[in-house]
Enzyme design. Structure first.
Site, PDB file in Angstrom:
ATOM      1  N   GLN A 260       0.830  -1.193   0.000  1.00  0.00           N
ATOM      2  CA  GLN A 260       0.000   0.000   0.000  1.00  0.00           C
ATOM      3  C   GLN A 260       0.868   1.248   0.000  1.00  0.00           C
ATOM      4  O   GLN A 260       0.652   2.185  -0.773  1.00  0.00           O
ATOM      5  CB  GLN A 260      -0.905  -0.014   1.246  1.00  0.00           C
ATOM      6  CG  GLN A 260      -2.126   0.831   1.098  1.00  0.00           C
ATOM      7  CD  GLN A 260      -2.981   0.375  -0.065  1.00  0.00           C
ATOM      8  OE1 GLN A 260      -3.140  -0.811  -0.313  1.00  0.00           O
ATOM      9  NE2 GLN A 260      -3.506   1.322  -0.815  1.00  0.00           N
ATOM     10  N   HIS A 263       2.488   2.986  -3.151  1.00  0.00           N
ATOM     11  CA  HIS A 263       1.684   3.703  -4.144  1.00  0.00           C
ATOM     12  C   HIS A 263       2.046   5.175  -4.200  1.00  0.00           C
ATOM     13  O   HIS A 263       2.118   5.777  -5.266  1.00  0.00           O
ATOM     14  CB  HIS A 263       0.187   3.613  -3.782  1.00  0.00           C
ATOM     15  CG  HIS A 263      -0.514   2.498  -4.457  1.00  0.00           C
ATOM     16  ND1 HIS A 263      -0.703   2.462  -5.811  1.00  0.00           N
ATOM     17  CD2 HIS A 263      -1.095   1.373  -3.979  1.00  0.00           C
ATOM     18  CE1 HIS A 263      -1.373   1.355  -6.135  1.00  0.00           C
ATOM     19  NE2 HIS A 263      -1.613   0.675  -5.041  1.00  0.00           N
ATOM     20  N   GLU A 328     -10.562   1.943   2.760  1.00  0.00           N
ATOM     21  CA  GLU A 328     -10.744   1.504   1.371  1.00  0.00           C
ATOM     22  C   GLU A 328     -10.552  -0.021   1.294  1.00  0.00           C
ATOM     23  O   GLU A 328     -11.382  -0.728   0.744  1.00  0.00           O
ATOM     24  CB  GLU A 328      -9.706   2.234   0.509  1.00  0.00           C
ATOM     25  CG  GLU A 328      -9.773   1.904  -0.959  1.00  0.00           C
ATOM     26  CD  GLU A 328      -8.584   2.464  -1.726  1.00  0.00           C
ATOM     27  OE1 GLU A 328      -7.590   2.891  -1.096  1.00  0.00           O
ATOM     28  OE2 GLU A 328      -8.639   2.455  -2.970  1.00  0.00           O
ATOM     29  N   HIS A 329      -9.427  -0.501   1.853  1.00  0.00           N
ATOM     30  CA  HIS A 329      -9.115  -1.941   1.878  1.00  0.00           C
ATOM     31  C   HIS A 329      -9.006  -2.401   3.321  1.00  0.00           C
ATOM     32  O   HIS A 329      -8.295  -1.774   4.111  1.00  0.00           O
ATOM     33  CB  HIS A 329      -7.761  -2.224   1.214  1.00  0.00           C
ATOM     34  CG  HIS A 329      -7.628  -1.689  -0.178  1.00  0.00           C
ATOM     35  ND1 HIS A 329      -6.848  -0.602  -0.485  1.00  0.00           N
ATOM     36  CD2 HIS A 329      -8.176  -2.098  -1.343  1.00  0.00           C
ATOM     37  CE1 HIS A 329      -6.910  -0.362  -1.784  1.00  0.00           C
ATOM     38  NE2 HIS A 329      -7.708  -1.248  -2.338  1.00  0.00           N
ATOM     39  N   ASP A 362      -6.194  -6.176  -6.381  1.00  0.00           N
ATOM     40  CA  ASP A 362      -5.840  -5.112  -7.324  1.00  0.00           C
ATOM     41  C   ASP A 362      -5.865  -5.612  -8.760  1.00  0.00           C
ATOM     42  O   ASP A 362      -6.030  -4.829  -9.690  1.00  0.00           O
ATOM     43  CB  ASP A 362      -4.426  -4.589  -7.033  1.00  0.00           C
ATOM     44  CG  ASP A 362      -4.403  -3.665  -5.835  1.00  0.00           C
ATOM     45  OD1 ASP A 362      -5.463  -3.132  -5.485  1.00  0.00           O
ATOM     46  OD2 ASP A 362      -3.312  -3.484  -5.257  1.00  0.00           O
ATOM     47  N   HIS A 421     -52.137  20.200  -9.082  1.00  0.00           N
ATOM     48  CA  HIS A 421     -51.889  18.767  -8.918  1.00  0.00           C
ATOM     49  C   HIS A 421     -53.219  18.046  -8.663  1.00  0.00           C
ATOM     50  O   HIS A 421     -53.518  17.022  -9.290  1.00  0.00           O
ATOM     51  CB  HIS A 421     -50.944  18.515  -7.738  1.00  0.00           C
ATOM     52  CG  HIS A 421     -49.505  18.787  -8.043  1.00  0.00           C
ATOM     53  ND1 HIS A 421     -49.056  20.000  -8.513  1.00  0.00           N
ATOM     54  CD2 HIS A 421     -48.402  17.997  -7.947  1.00  0.00           C
ATOM     55  CE1 HIS A 421     -47.737  19.936  -8.679  1.00  0.00           C
ATOM     56  NE2 HIS A 421     -47.314  18.730  -8.342  1.00  0.00           N
TER      57      HIS A 421
END
Lengths: 431, 431
Positions: A260, A263, A328-329, A362, A421
């Site tokens: 991770q 990145h 996220e993960h 991934d 209406h």
């Protein structure tokens, strides 16, 4: 790197601080982007070509006729790919397609006891634009993850834009576009590409929605064109949270934390464990593994600035922490991984057990790797087929069922001060 | 009012102009809103009370302890409602609940031939904030349409904010909140209420998502807090498109056009027909009906400035026009209404046949009346249960299935320059 312990008296504040750490540098590019979009709206192809010459350092030879990547170029790219990589892409594409095929939603039409027929129909978007970054962040796997759900949804026109600075392109990106059924590819990027997708130019017909990751300019452009077209989420730096007990392998955990961290310097890797031994062993393992990692400079900065190891007394304590982080993960490497996973409300994707490193997801797991970052898993989901479809609801009354529903509608219309209406119902019932 | 005819040589340009008519006045309130949000983030309840005193003209007697609407006040509101209106609300709530119950998505977990288990789990958002406008745009039906899908989704905390300018509240709005399962109600509005929902104050705990319509300040505030929390769409002025053939009743069509037009001077009502006789008869019927309509000033301005009657030679010509307009509401009053509806890609909601006036869908049909406006039905759907849930994907490999997937993941990781990704897989396979 931050070390926290749930038995510390200051833990609540320490954890709250971890939650609010700002990892994104928000460049103020909004004015520049506003100008670029206005330029493309006004100038069309001419403006798009001018911006592309300037930002991607292309010469006067670059004209509107070169915007579109030709079939021959794509065929040449396929030839230029290492066969092993191409085979791996095909393998990934097939698995991603199979997973997403299960997400196609069903239509529904039912007639109730009063004789009212209602339901909905899902339809694919008529067109989609996929932004793919150039340079080092140009990932063929992301092309698959964005384009395949659109294909599965049945989008009849999938357009890809990818900048080719200095004329350089990544053959695997073009191969991924080919494998995932992209219909048109254009060699443009930045805010000018987003503007072209949203508003159209002579060469690029406009699309209904723009998806895909990009830099600050691309993100600002997506925010600006939202409304004119749909957009997906604005992606922030990636993050992983690992829950692991004393049975976990510290070297494996360290490898996942660093996968991770490599990145981006703004990526975040967090371990929550109930084992002091594991905490210590992972910390040492990270340092060892860093020394031989090619992207060690990036990974080291990420781990130093945003990495964290949190000790809890029991994993029940971890559940609310996970939900607040909304990662996220989320990897769960505990003895009761599956049971623990069922207690979690907020996570983009969960990886169960010690043989499911996040990197599998991934590429080749099947589920999408485009996932909510920066705690947005509290309110949003990863990319999927539904992002490329929309639902039209349908209602049909018979004269009899209108008679059953009408009086309540007339009452509510009048109570809201909307006599028109009420009348549109009453006139059909001679009321 | 605009009259178009598809057989005119200038039709293409005329229709394109109709598509791009700008109906929304975009007030530039962004700087004001930015200040209000910053004020609430910094000052909490104190700031929220100050803004509310100022904007809702409440005196010094209004303090933080009065922010929350009490159970007693809600019980009193229920007592104050006309019984007929309350009964109609209950009837509507039951129908809306039944319709939305069918939208709850299913979870999935499957193990494939390689032994990889994957799937997803849907969970409700942990909390939701529902914005309800004050004054004349305070519609109890909108409370039902926003809150009931959240309840059906299983959201454990549904919060409502509604301004009460000069201390005035609408008992039907509080009754609707009660009927649809809202857990907390606060008497605040504007950008300050959106800020309180997104960031929290001492009295109002923050929520994960903010939904509901509002004025320019509320819309700007929702755009600004997006990311901190989720938001629903930004609603524009309402619109209806009616397809009707020579069999349709011109008075009924006129009533439906005006039911839309009475909402707002920026509302839009369009008729597409293949019958010159119907076109003429509807135009006359609109003029007749306007003379007795209570909101005739608003409806007349809307019809004059944005109304349109489009003549086509055949309804096949109408299908692409509908898809380009992507109307919020589409009524089809033709002989082959259902068959024609299946050719349409872009519409928020479709009302089939001459006994299904759009107003039925506003109140008691069952489907949601919160729908995409301003051509956004090209890429988005009306509100539903999915807007209050999110999907977590799940992946689990065994040692054997990791061995099957691993090599491709390692290849792709290396081809993307992410050696750390490759290693996190390789280390588990002794590669």
């Amino acid at each position: 790197m931050i070390r926290l312990d749930s038995s510390d008296p200051t833990f609540a504040e320490d954890f709250a601080r971890l939650l609010t750490v700002k990892r994104e540098i928000s460049e103020d590019v909004d004015e520049t982007v506003r100008g670029i979009i206005a330029g493309v709206v006004k100038g069309g192809d001419t403006a798009l070509v001018d911006y592309t010459r300037q930002f991607d350092r292309l010469g006067e030879g670059f004209t509107a006729s070169a915007l579109r990547v030709t079939e021959d170029e794509i065929a040449a790219a396929l030839q230029a790919c290492p066969p092993e990589a191409l085979e791996a892409l095909r393998f990934a594409a097939a698995r991603i397609e199979a997973f997403h095929a299960g997400q196609v939603p069903g239509d529904r039409m039912e007639t109730d006891a009063l004789g009212v027929t209602s339901g909905w129909r899902w339809t694919a978007l008529e067109s989609v634009g996929l932004y793919v970054p150039g340079g080092t962040a140009s990932y063929p796997s992301s092309v698959l993850m964005n384009a395949i759900p659109a294909r599965v949804a049945g989008v009849p026109r999938i357009v890809m834009v990818v900048p080719m600075p200095d004329g350089q392109s990544n053959p695997l990106v073009l191969a991924a576009a080919h494998l995932s059924g992209v219909h048109e590819v254009y060699r443009v990027g930045g805010a000018q590409a987003v503007a072209a997708l949203a508003y159209g130019t002579e060469t690029i017909a406009p699309v209904a929605k723009v998806v895909g990751p990009g830099n600050a300019y691309v993100a600002a452009a997506k925010r600006r064109v939202f409304g004119q077209v749909g957009i997906d989420m604005i992606a922030g730096p990636s993050e992983v949270l690992i829950l692991a007990d004393g049975h976990a392998n510290p070297d494996w955990i360290a490898a996942d934390l660093l996968a991770q961290a490599e990145h981006d310097v703004a990526a975040q890797s967090i371990l929550i464990t109930d084992s002091a031994e594991l905490a210590e062993a992972v910390e040492a393992a990270v340092e060892r593994a860093l020394t031989t990692l090619p992207r060690q400079e990036i990974a080291r900065a990420s781990w130093r600035d945003y990495g964290a190891i949190v000790r809890v007394r029991h994993f029940d304590e971890a559940v609310p922490l996970v939900d607040r982080l909304a990662p996220e993960h989320l990897e769960i490497e505990t003895q009761d991984a599956e049971a623990l996973s069922k207690k979690i409300r907020n996570a983009g994707a969960i990886f169960l057990g010690s043989h499911t490193p996040e990197a599998i997801g991934d590429y080749v797991g099947g589920p999408n790797h485009v996932l909510p970052t920066a705690r947005s898993a509290r309110f949003s989901s990863g990319l999927g087929v539904l992002d490329f479809m929309k639902r039209t609801t349908i209602l049909a009354c018979t004269p009899e069922s209108l008679r059953a529903l009408g009086p309540a509608a007339i009452t509510l219309g009048r109570s809201e001060g909307l006599e028109g209406h009420a009348r549109s119902v009453a006139i059909r019932l001679n009321l």
